[in-house]
Scaffold this active site. Structure first.
Site, PDB file in Angstrom:
ATOM      1  N   HIS A  49      -9.981 -68.330  26.309  1.00 52.10           N
ATOM      2  CA  HIS A  49     -11.066 -69.039  26.805  1.00 52.10           C
ATOM      3  C   HIS A  49     -11.281 -69.388  28.537  1.00 52.10           C
ATOM      4  CE1 HIS A  49      -7.777 -71.781  26.595  1.00 52.10           C
ATOM      5  NE2 HIS A  49      -7.667 -71.868  25.078  1.00 52.10           N
ATOM      6  N   HIS A 100       2.256 -76.596  16.700  1.00 42.70           N
ATOM      7  CA  HIS A 100       0.791 -76.815  17.358  1.00 42.70           C
ATOM      8  C   HIS A 100      -0.326 -76.397  16.262  1.00 42.70           C
ATOM      9  CE1 HIS A 100      -2.257 -76.873  20.426  1.00 42.70           C
ATOM     10  NE2 HIS A 100      -1.856 -75.628  21.182  1.00 42.70           N
ATOM     11  N   GLU A 148      -3.612 -75.232  17.443  1.00 40.95           N
ATOM     12  CA  GLU A 148      -4.349 -74.106  17.904  1.00 40.95           C
ATOM     13  C   GLU A 148      -4.328 -72.985  17.207  1.00 40.95           C
ATOM     14  OE1 GLU A 148      -4.432 -73.948  22.362  1.00 40.95           O
ATOM     15  OE2 GLU A 148      -6.569 -73.239  22.195  1.00 40.95           O
ATOM     16  N   ASP A 154      -4.640 -69.938  18.076  1.00 38.93           N
ATOM     17  CA  ASP A 154      -3.711 -68.511  18.253  1.00 38.93           C
ATOM     18  C   ASP A 154      -2.335 -68.744  17.697  1.00 38.93           C
ATOM     19  OD1 ASP A 154      -3.346 -70.787  19.863  1.00 38.93           O
ATOM     20  OD2 ASP A 154      -2.630 -69.872  21.634  1.00 38.93           O
ATOM     21  N   HIS A 158       0.303 -78.877  24.219  1.00 39.22           N
ATOM     22  CA  HIS A 158      -0.927 -78.542  25.001  1.00 39.22           C
ATOM     23  C   HIS A 158      -2.149 -79.458  24.413  1.00 39.22           C
ATOM     24  CE1 HIS A 158      -4.260 -75.566  24.858  1.00 39.22           C
ATOM     25  NE2 HIS A 158      -4.690 -76.268  25.963  1.00 39.22           N
ATOM     26  N   ASP A 213       3.811 -74.003  23.138  1.00 39.35           N
ATOM     27  CA  ASP A 213       3.206 -73.750  24.550  1.00 39.35           C
ATOM     28  C   ASP A 213       3.998 -73.760  25.835  1.00 39.35           C
ATOM     29  OD1 ASP A 213       0.732 -72.626  23.375  1.00 39.35           O
ATOM     30  OD2 ASP A 213      -0.405 -74.324  23.542  1.00 39.35           O
ATOM     31  N   TYR A 246      -0.113 -69.290  33.802  1.00 43.83           N
ATOM     32  CA  TYR A 246      -0.148 -70.147  32.481  1.00 43.83           C
ATOM     33  C   TYR A 246      -0.183 -71.678  32.744  1.00 43.83           C
ATOM     34  CZ  TYR A 246       0.945 -71.468  27.566  1.00 43.83           C
ATOM     35  OH  TYR A 246       0.806 -71.647  26.333  1.00 43.83           O
ATOM     36  N   HIS A 248       4.438 -68.058  23.674  1.00 41.02           N
ATOM     37  CA  HIS A 248       3.706 -66.879  24.186  1.00 41.02           C
ATOM     38  C   HIS A 248       4.562 -66.172  25.341  1.00 41.02           C
ATOM     39  CE1 HIS A 248      -0.391 -68.158  22.936  1.00 41.02           C
ATOM     40  NE2 HIS A 248      -0.234 -69.297  23.301  1.00 41.02           N
TER      41      HIS A 248
HETATM   42 FE1  FEO Z   1      -2.315 -74.218  22.873  1.00 42.53          FE
HETATM   43 FE2  FEO Z   1      -0.996 -71.094  22.685  1.00 42.53          FE
HETATM   44  O1  FEO Z   1      -2.217 -72.908  22.042  1.00 42.53           O
END
Ligand code: FEO
Length: 391
Positions: A24, A78, A80, A82, A144, A163, A191, A222
């Protein structure tokens, strides 16, 4: 596609996204991973998932260790996508699994994947006995999203941080000490700058918890898993979250016929003469996410745009929009630019920098091509401003 052992009966089973180049709007030139972790205990527990298209990788890695149908708990730190995008596919395989999430996690997961999800809701201090391990949870809202939490395994001394502490790096190795350290920290900074930066206050709160837990391993969602450089990355998070930036400058500009660039160079001379390191970013050649990476440690920001159609250049608009959203604090800023007749661009840049609540220096603007005398004056103006700041 093999799992990676982290500790006895704790494995990384995530997916590697080698091709990811844009997250994004954040340029992810090294790809990324979505880290999922599997704990084998009396109750088989999966922590976080992967993007939907990497589900086959996730299942293949889990299957090397255990039949995925036997998973009892899926902890979602989380919502989100991903990390949760693979959940609908996972639930078709792990039919009896119960999801574990924060109160906002429950709301978010149901909004994404349907009201009939079987979710155990946990809050800070709640625990989940999965056998010899008793996992605990800490809500970390806005690190996040509002739903974020982290999972702690005291028996393994592993913090599953989601995150927080992530980096967008695709790699065949999975631990911090197996990867070039400078690149790792550069990507951790990028990041932070592009994902975590708006939430400094929440990060500072979360850091207190992290330090109290004193983890041996920080397993983010990640990139690389931290086991060697934990004190170093915590120190970096402390610094970034404090917004206590270094005596460094970033000079960001676009130019039509070279005049705004001349002003940028004169400003740079002012920093150089004051022994302050600076980085130049011509918006025609630099990505806004790389500029933010530098800005996270820089106290001074100078933004220049010539006037086009009574406005700023589209590249400047893109950068300033991104900057306002990420909202670094306690910066000192300068708007500058060359113009032909209206000269509105400099005021518009100034307004946007002011909206960031930065301390503003007086604008630098010049009609058409700046003379050598004026450029020398600009250098002196910057030097004088810096003298005042340092008093
Ligand atoms: Fe806020 Fe890696 O997602």
């Amino acid at each position: 596609m093999k799992p990676v052992k982290i500790k006895e009966n704790v494995y990384w089973v995530g997916g590697v996204d080698w091709d990811l180049r844009n997250f994004h709007g954040y340029l992810t030139q090294r790809g990324s991973t979505y880290n999922s972790y599997l704990i084998i205990d009396e109750k088989i527990t999966l922590i976080d998932g992967v993007k939907h298209y990497l589900f086959p990788e996730l299942i293949e890695r889990i299957s090397e260790i255990v039949d995925p149908a036997k998973i009892d708990y899926i902890i979602h730190n989380h919502v989100e996508m991903d990390h949760s995008g693979s959940l609908p596919q996972m639930l078709k395989v792990a039919k009896n699994a119960q999801i574990v999430a924060s109160p906002n996690g429950e709301k978010g997961l149901k909004a994404h994947y349907g009201e009939d999800l079987n979710i155990k809701v946990v809050k800070t201090g709640d625990t989940l006995k999965i056998g010899k391990r008793e996992l605990s949870f800490v809500l970390t809202p806005m690190v996040h999203w509002p739903d974020n939490m982290v999972t702690w395994s005291p028996e393994d001394k592993i913090l599953f941080s989601n995150d927080a502490f992530g980096q967008h790096i695709a790699s065949s190795v999975h631990f911090d000490d197996e990867y070039p350290m400078n690149t790792l920290f550069d990507e951790a900074q990028k990041y932070y700058a592009n994902i975590v930066l708006p939430y400094g206050a929440q990060v500072q709160k979360a850091m207190t918890t992290v330090k109290e837990l004193n983890p041996e391993v920080i397993a983010p969602s990640h990139g690389l898993i931290w086991r060697k450089y934990i004190p170093e990355v915590i120190a970096k998070y402390d610094k970034w979250a404090s917004n206590n930036a270094d005596e460094k400058a970033v000079i960001v500009y676009d130019t039509m016929w070279g005049s705004t660039q001349k002003l940028a160079n004169a400003i740079a001379d002012g920093f150089e003469n004051s022994n302050i390191p600076f980085q130049m970013f011509n918006l025609q050649y630099n990505h806004i996410s790389d500029i933010m990476t530098e800005l996270v440690e820089a106290k001074y920001i100078c933004v220049g745009s010539p006037t086009l159609n009574n406005n700023i250049l589209p590249t400047n608009a893109s950068f300033l929009t991104y900057l306002k959203g990420l909202a670094p604090k306690n910066r000192i800023a300068l708007a500058f630019g060359s113009y032909g007749w209206g000269g509105q661009s400099i005021g518009l840049v100034h307004e946007d920098l002011e909206k960031c609540k930065f301390e503003m220096w007086d604008d630098v603007k010049y009609q058409y091509i700046p003379s050598q005398e004026y450029l020398e004056e600009v250098t002196k103006i910057v030097m004088n401003n810096l003298k005042k700041e340092r008093k």
